[in-house]
Design a protein around this motif. Structure first.
Motif, PDB file in Angstrom:
ATOM      1  N   LYS A  85       1.193  -1.250   0.002  1.00 41.59           N
ATOM      2  CA  LYS A  85      -0.117   0.134  -0.234  1.00 41.59           C
ATOM      3  C   LYS A  85       1.001   1.590   0.046  1.00 41.59           C
ATOM      4  CE  LYS A  85      -3.506  -0.433   2.886  1.00 41.59           C
ATOM      5  NZ  LYS A  85      -4.544   0.030   3.468  1.00 41.59           N
ATOM      6  N   GLU A  86       1.906   0.564   0.536  1.00 38.31           N
ATOM      7  CA  GLU A  86       3.010   2.512   0.514  1.00 38.31           C
ATOM      8  C   GLU A  86       4.082   2.301  -0.845  1.00 38.31           C
ATOM      9  OE1 GLU A  86       2.810  -0.103   2.839  1.00 38.31           O
ATOM     10  OE2 GLU A  86       1.428   1.310   4.217  1.00 38.31           O
TER      11      GLU A  86
ATOM     12  N   PHE B 144      -1.973  -1.085  -8.286  1.00 38.35           N
ATOM     13  CA  PHE B 144      -1.720  -1.326  -6.527  1.00 38.35           C
ATOM     14  C   PHE B 144      -2.996  -0.882  -6.158  1.00 38.35           C
ATOM     15  CE2 PHE B 144       3.027  -1.659  -7.115  1.00 38.35           C
ATOM     16  CZ  PHE B 144       3.258  -2.217  -7.212  1.00 38.35           C
ATOM     17  N   ASP B 145      -3.643  -0.039  -6.896  1.00 35.24           N
ATOM     18  CA  ASP B 145      -5.113   0.426  -5.801  1.00 35.24           C
ATOM     19  C   ASP B 145      -6.134  -1.544  -5.587  1.00 35.24           C
ATOM     20  OD1 ASP B 145      -4.399   3.152  -6.950  1.00 35.24           O
ATOM     21  OD2 ASP B 145      -5.496   2.907  -8.717  1.00 35.24           O
ATOM     22  N   ASN B 146      -6.439  -0.468  -4.915  1.00 33.59           N
ATOM     23  CA  ASN B 146      -7.341  -2.245  -4.130  1.00 33.59           C
ATOM     24  C   ASN B 146      -6.618  -3.433  -2.827  1.00 33.59           C
ATOM     25  OD1 ASN B 146      -9.797  -1.083  -4.602  1.00 33.59           O
ATOM     26  ND2 ASN B 146      -8.796  -1.447  -6.325  1.00 33.59           N
ATOM     27  N   TYR B 147      -4.920  -3.362  -3.602  1.00 31.62           N
ATOM     28  CA  TYR B 147      -4.038  -4.581  -3.124  1.00 31.62           C
ATOM     29  C   TYR B 147      -3.950  -3.698  -0.649  1.00 31.62           C
ATOM     30  CZ  TYR B 147      -1.983  -7.056  -6.874  1.00 31.62           C
ATOM     31  OH  TYR B 147      -2.324  -7.633  -7.685  1.00 31.62           O
ATOM     32  N   ASP B 148      -4.095  -4.295   0.083  1.00 32.31           N
ATOM     33  CA  ASP B 148      -3.833  -4.642   1.096  1.00 32.31           C
ATOM     34  C   ASP B 148      -2.220  -5.098   1.345  1.00 32.31           C
ATOM     35  OD1 ASP B 148      -6.534  -4.012   2.225  1.00 32.31           O
ATOM     36  OD2 ASP B 148      -6.539  -6.223   2.045  1.00 32.31           O
ATOM     37  N   ASN B 149      -1.620  -4.569   2.417  1.00 32.63           N
ATOM     38  CA  ASN B 149      -0.624  -4.995   2.401  1.00 32.63           C
ATOM     39  C   ASN B 149      -0.382  -6.840   2.279  1.00 32.63           C
ATOM     40  OD1 ASN B 149       0.869  -3.088   2.525  1.00 32.63           O
ATOM     41  ND2 ASN B 149       0.897  -2.536   4.515  1.00 32.63           N
TER      42      ASN B 149
ATOM     43  N   GLY C 137      -2.028 -10.060  -0.698  1.00 34.85           N
ATOM     44  CA  GLY C 137      -3.329  -9.136  -0.559  1.00 34.85           C
ATOM     45  C   GLY C 137      -4.129  -8.700  -1.925  1.00 34.85           C
TER      46      GLY C 137
ATOM     47  N   THR D 289      -8.455  -5.949  -7.952  1.00 37.44           N
ATOM     48  CA  THR D 289      -7.387  -6.199  -8.511  1.00 37.44           C
ATOM     49  C   THR D 289      -7.452  -6.833  -9.453  1.00 37.44           C
ATOM     50  OG1 THR D 289      -6.169  -8.022  -7.027  1.00 37.44           O
ATOM     51  CG2 THR D 289      -6.668  -5.748  -6.697  1.00 37.44           C
TER      52      THR D 289
END
Length: 424
Positions: free
Chosen positions: A315-316, A324-329, A357, A362
């Motif tokens: 996310k960072e 990477f939109d909508n991804y979690d770590n 993630g 995604t």
């Protein structure tokens, strides 16, 4: 020969399969990983990648470890009962580790495919094509009439090296630098019909995206005795600003439908599976920072237990194109076991769970990473005091999932590893 050219030459023999890791990362950096993926807390030559700070606890000497992995892959996507499949294997996935240990200091080097999705070839196209015909071209009675095979390739070749040093009788640390040369390719055709075949738009693409980046590697290792070891590793984010070269897509539509070419180009360009591969698709797709923690404990004279985990700061990570939109770590957790059958043979086994993630928001045909269970085993044979040989195997079972456009994705991988460690 320029350094970038050397990287490209190595990359041409690498067809890595992203069956472990998160986003673009590949965790399987040597043959031993396929026997037990809980490698972070282990002291060994593999530490040139997994636990560099632990290398100072090896015996003095120079070590070379060469590895090859062979991946038998079965990827598929399905839309409205129609299946698109790629079963192209990755026969040669090499990697190399070199360690020189002397006194309280160790120097390390690793080369391999740090990330990427490997090579795929989908017969008849990809599921996005009939989905676009049903959505973007539906008002005009659009149909996908199939076409040539879609080819995709993604590899990130990495060279890394550094130094490890003992702080005292229990603690050690390491610092290193990684250089990454990344290349992503998407090539193929797709044929459509509009108004009962009166208009025949042609999808024709040959896209190549390239980038070069660097990242820092930092490690700590706690080794209070010969039975217990605790290791930590942190890798900084790798900035990869991709330059995209693509010139055929717009021209293909104009050649097939004339003045309507730009209209069809705009319709195709709205699909997330295609967007990043178009001529406008330059921009950052960074590799996220990674934190890893691992432990090994010798519970009996012949038995060592292993556990480790990796955490991916997705996310960072920098991303200009919305990949990477909508991804979690993402994260991985793994356990393993070494059993010394006798002075010659060591048996190994392990398990890993990967949470990428990712989710249904995604997944696209050109970028889907699925959660997975990995079951591993292998054997190591001490040929003599200088040479160890190993053979390993992993079965990777992915979770089937579906994106928001009702395209279903499946994967299955059988991975075989061979490795040799020689001490001078």
């Amino acid at each position: 020969m320029k350094f970038r050219q050397k990287l490209i030459i190595l990359g041409t023999v690498i067809s890595a399969t992203s069956f472990a890791g998160s986003i673009d990362y590949l965790s399987q950096q040597d043959a031993e990983y396929l026997a037990h993926p809980a490698m972070v807390g282990k002291i060994g030559v593999s530490g040139a990648y997994y636990n560099p700070a632990g290398l100072v606890w090896l015996e003095d000497g120079t070590y070379i470890q060469v590895n090859n992995q062979t991946h038998l892959k079965d990827y598929s996507m399905e839309y409205n009962g129609e299946k698109f499949k790629s079963d192209k294997p990755s026969a040669v996935v090499p990697s190399l580790q070199i360690v020189k240990k002397a006194g309280d200091t160790a120097y390390f080097f690793h080369a391999g495919a740090i990330a990427g999705g490997g090579s795929v070839a989908y017969g008849g196209g990809i599921a996005t094509f009939p989905e676009i015909a049903d959505s973007g071209f539906s008002a005009l009675g659009g149909e996908f009439t199939h076409g040539s095979t879609i080819h995709g390739q993604s590899y990130y070749v990495a060279f890394q090296g550094g130094i490890a040093r003992k702080f005292n009788d229990s603690w050690s640390g390491a610092v290193g630098l990684r250089l990454v040369d990344a290349e992503r390719k998407f090539k193929g055709e797709g044929n459509f019909e509009i108004l009962g075949g009166v208009i025949k738009p042609k999808f024709d693409i040959d896209s190549e995206r390239t980038a070069f980046g660097a990242s820092g590697i930092f490690g700590l290792n706690y080794h209070p005795n010969d039975r217990f070891n605790l290791a930590m590793r942190y890798e900084t984010e790798t900035k990869l600003d991709f330059d995209n070269k693509e010139s055929k897509l717009r021209k293909g539509f104009k050649d097939s439908v004339g003045v309507l070419g730009d209209k069809f180009y705009d319709i195709i360009g709205k699909d997330p599976a295609i967007k990043q591969w178009m001529s406008e698709g330059s921009g950052r797709r960074n590799l996220p920072a990674v934190a890893a923690l691992g432990v090994s404990y010798k519970v009996a004279e012949k038995t060592t237990l292993l556990a480790s985990g990796n955490y991916y700061f997705i996310k960072e990570a920098g991303d200009d194109l919305g990949n990477f939109d909508n991804y979690d770590n993402g994260y991985e957790v793994a356990v393993g076991l070494d059993y010394e059958l006798n002075e010659k043979w060591t048996l190994m086994t392990g398990y890993q769970y990967t949470n990428t993630g990712a989710n249904e928001k995604t997944y696209t045909d050109t970028d889907y990473v699925l959660d997975a269970d990995m079951y591993s085993m292998g054997a190591k044979y001490k040929y003599n005091a200088q040479l160890d040989l190993m053979a390993t195997y992993s079965l990777v079972k992915y979770k089937t999932d579906t994106n928001l456009k009702d395209i279903k994705y499946k994967k299955h991988v059988d991975a075989f590893g061979l490795g040799a460690i020689y001490k001078f």
